[in-house]
Scaffold this active site. Structure first.
Site, PDB file in Angstrom:
ATOM      1  N   GLY A  12       9.702   2.128   7.334  1.00  0.00           N
ATOM      2  CA  GLY A  12       8.865   1.558   8.379  1.00  0.00           C
ATOM      3  C   GLY A  12       8.612   2.450   9.569  1.00  0.00           C
ATOM      4  N   SER A  13       8.741   3.778   9.398  1.00  0.00           N
ATOM      5  CA  SER A  13       8.515   4.645  10.563  1.00  0.00           C
ATOM      6  C   SER A  13       7.050   4.634  10.994  1.00  0.00           C
ATOM      7  CB  SER A  13       8.997   6.070  10.291  1.00  0.00           C
ATOM      8  OG  SER A  13       8.175   6.740   9.375  1.00  0.00           O
ATOM      9  N   ASN A  14       6.129   4.445  10.046  1.00  0.00           N
ATOM     10  CA  ASN A  14       4.717   4.340  10.439  1.00  0.00           C
ATOM     11  C   ASN A  14       4.441   3.024  11.162  1.00  0.00           C
ATOM     12  OD1 ASN A  14       2.854   6.665   9.586  1.00  0.00           O
ATOM     13  ND2 ASN A  14       4.241   6.456   7.842  1.00  0.00           N
ATOM     14  N   ARG A  65       1.388  -9.236 -11.918  1.00  0.00           N
ATOM     15  CA  ARG A  65       0.972  -8.543 -10.706  1.00  0.00           C
ATOM     16  C   ARG A  65      -0.112  -9.307  -9.948  1.00  0.00           C
ATOM     17  NH1 ARG A  65       1.122  -3.473  -9.001  1.00  0.00           N
ATOM     18  NH2 ARG A  65       1.892  -2.709 -10.983  1.00  0.00           N
ATOM     19  N   MET A  90       4.360   0.587  -1.544  1.00  0.00           N
ATOM     20  CA  MET A  90       4.502   1.433  -2.730  1.00  0.00           C
ATOM     21  C   MET A  90       4.097   0.724  -4.019  1.00  0.00           C
ATOM     22  SD  MET A  90       5.251   4.153  -1.196  1.00  0.00           S
ATOM     23  CE  MET A  90       5.688   5.284  -2.518  1.00  0.00           C
ATOM     24  N   ASN A 107      -5.010   2.475   4.183  1.00  0.00           N
ATOM     25  CA  ASN A 107      -3.728   2.948   3.661  1.00  0.00           C
ATOM     26  C   ASN A 107      -3.478   4.350   4.189  1.00  0.00           C
ATOM     27  OD1 ASN A 107      -1.413   3.143   1.855  1.00  0.00           O
ATOM     28  ND2 ASN A 107      -2.698   4.399   0.498  1.00  0.00           N
ATOM     29  N   HIS A 109      -1.628   7.830   3.092  1.00  0.00           N
ATOM     30  CA  HIS A 109      -1.147   8.461   1.860  1.00  0.00           C
ATOM     31  C   HIS A 109      -0.760   9.907   2.161  1.00  0.00           C
ATOM     32  CE1 HIS A 109      -0.780   9.128  -2.441  1.00  0.00           C
ATOM     33  NE2 HIS A 109      -1.424  10.265  -2.273  1.00  0.00           N
ATOM     34  N   SER A 136      -3.524  11.535   4.557  1.00  0.00           N
ATOM     35  CA  SER A 136      -4.861  10.956   4.681  1.00  0.00           C
ATOM     36  C   SER A 136      -4.755   9.469   5.000  1.00  0.00           C
ATOM     37  CB  SER A 136      -5.636  11.083   3.356  1.00  0.00           C
ATOM     38  OG  SER A 136      -5.688  12.424   2.907  1.00  0.00           O
ATOM     39  N   THR A 141      -9.767   0.701  -1.892  1.00  0.00           N
ATOM     40  CA  THR A 141     -10.602   0.061  -2.907  1.00  0.00           C
ATOM     41  C   THR A 141      -9.728  -0.149  -4.141  1.00  0.00           C
ATOM     42  OG1 THR A 141     -11.316   2.158  -3.867  1.00  0.00           O
ATOM     43  CG2 THR A 141     -12.653   1.273  -2.055  1.00  0.00           C
ATOM     44  N   GLU A 143      -9.688   1.408  -6.769  1.00  0.00           N
ATOM     45  CA  GLU A 143      -9.276   2.671  -7.375  1.00  0.00           C
ATOM     46  C   GLU A 143      -8.081   3.227  -6.595  1.00  0.00           C
ATOM     47  OE1 GLU A 143     -11.247   7.035  -8.356  1.00  0.00           O
ATOM     48  OE2 GLU A 143     -12.446   5.486  -7.387  1.00  0.00           O
ATOM     49  N   LEU A 144      -6.952   3.450  -7.253  1.00  0.00           N
ATOM     50  CA  LEU A 144      -5.717   3.838  -6.574  1.00  0.00           C
ATOM     51  C   LEU A 144      -5.904   5.109  -5.732  1.00  0.00           C
ATOM     52  CD1 LEU A 144      -2.619   3.501  -6.176  1.00  0.00           C
ATOM     53  CD2 LEU A 144      -2.348   5.039  -8.130  1.00  0.00           C
ATOM     54  N   ASP A 145      -5.652   4.997  -4.426  1.00  0.00           N
ATOM     55  CA  ASP A 145      -5.781   6.118  -3.493  1.00  0.00           C
ATOM     56  C   ASP A 145      -7.149   6.785  -3.594  1.00  0.00           C
ATOM     57  OD1 ASP A 145      -3.146   5.686  -2.615  1.00  0.00           O
ATOM     58  OD2 ASP A 145      -2.333   6.960  -4.196  1.00  0.00           O
TER      59      ASP A 145
HETATM   60  C1  GAR Z   1       4.916   7.698   4.380  1.00  0.00           C
HETATM   61  O1  GAR Z   1       5.137   9.078   4.237  1.00  0.00           O
HETATM   62  C2  GAR Z   1       3.607   7.295   3.743  1.00  0.00           C
HETATM   63  O2  GAR Z   1       2.607   8.266   3.864  1.00  0.00           O
HETATM   64  C3  GAR Z   1       4.028   7.126   2.305  1.00  0.00           C
HETATM   65  O3  GAR Z   1       5.286   6.530   2.356  1.00  0.00           O
HETATM   66  C4  GAR Z   1       5.946   6.916   3.555  1.00  0.00           C
HETATM   67  C5  GAR Z   1       6.390   5.662   4.264  1.00  0.00           C
HETATM   68  O4  GAR Z   1       7.254   5.971   5.322  1.00  0.00           O
HETATM   69  N1  GAR Z   1       3.093   6.312   1.581  1.00  0.00           N
HETATM   70  C6  GAR Z   1       2.910   6.404   0.267  1.00  0.00           C
HETATM   71  O5  GAR Z   1       3.494   7.203  -0.437  1.00  0.00           O
HETATM   72  C7  GAR Z   1       1.887   5.436  -0.298  1.00  0.00           C
HETATM   73  N2  GAR Z   1       1.759   5.600  -1.705  1.00  0.00           N
HETATM   74  P1  GAR Z   1       7.623   4.850   6.398  1.00  0.00           P
HETATM   75  O6  GAR Z   1       8.152   3.642   5.630  1.00  0.00           O
HETATM   76  O7  GAR Z   1       8.700   5.489   7.228  1.00  0.00           O
HETATM   77  O8  GAR Z   1       6.393   4.529   7.183  1.00  0.00           O
END
Ligand code: GAR
Length: 210
Positions: A12-14, A65, A90, A107, A109, A136, A141, A143-145
């Site tokens: 969860g740092s983002n 899913r 994820m 998102n 990525h 990025s 959408t 389509e994945l990423d």
């Molecule tokens: C981040 O680096 C983000 O870009 C990546 O997961 C990490 C989450 O870190 N996202 C993906 O790989 C999406 N497929 P966080 O939990 O500390 O925010």
């Protein structure tokens, strides 16, 4: 303020960066919900500490899913969110759940899309011998990423770099990139329309470098 919900599977740092930007007054948003597919996600603890409503749903409690994604995204809609931010979520999301969110879900990525969709992006950039790597933020959408890219942040790859050093150097840039993009959306300067992304009313021809 723009009402946003955040979906996160991990640390969860983002999310923390978004909350910090909100607190600093640089991101005019209100958090309606932080949701996760993992009850143990650090993101949920951060949200609780910040007084944001949380939701943990286990995919294992659903037949497939699509059933999980439809319930999760319906609950997010019920929270009143106008924009949904995937910050370290994820899982692949079913197209039927995404449909009502077209143009309202972003998102982050950890690659310079369209390179390295999916997992293990740092390893793949190293294995390819790339000189540059990055992160990025894109509209999601089915389509994945693969949705339209809004903005990117770049680092150079040095000799001696490994997956951990790349992740460590990239993360602080992610923490600037994501709030900066959400701020543009909140200010109604940036949007996804029928003909692609517009910034201040003009088509965005290449991703912003933030
Ligand atoms: C981040 O680096 C983000 O870009 C990546 O997961 C990490 C989450 O870190 N996202 C993906 O790989 C999406 N497929 P966080 O939990 O500390 O925010």
């Amino acid at each position: 303020p723009l009402r946003i919900a955040v979906l996160a599977s991990g640390r969860g740092s983002n999310l923390a960066a978004l909350i910090a930007a909100r607190d600093a007054g640089t991101l005019p948003v209100e958090f309606t919900l932080v949701a996760s597919d993992k009850a143990s996600a650090g993101a949920l603890r951060l949200a609780e500490a910040a007084g944001i409503p949380t939701l943990a749903l286990s995919p294992r409690s659903y037949p497939d899913r699509r059933a999980f994604d439809l319930d999760l995204f319906a609950r997010i809609a019920d929270s009143g969110a106008e924009l949904l931010v995937l910050a370290g979520f994820m899982r692949i999301v079913d197209g039927a759940a995404l449909e009502p969110w077209a143009g309202r879900i972003v998102n982050i990525h950890p690659s310079l899309l369209p390179k390295y969709r999916g997992l293990h992006t740092h390893r793949r950039a190293l294995e390819a011998g790339d000189a540059e790597h990055g992160a990025s933020v894109h509209f999601v959408t089915a389509e994945l990423d693969g949705g339209p890219v809004i903005a990117q942040a770049r680092i150079s790859i040095e000799s001696g770099d490994d997956e951990d050093t790349l992740a460590e150097r990239l993360l602080p840039l992610e923490h600037r990139l994501l709030p900066a993009v959400i701020a543009l959306i909140a200010a109604q300067r940036l949007a996804l329309g029928p003909n692609g992304i517009t910034l201040d009313g003009s088509p965005l021809t290449r991703p912003l470098n933030l």
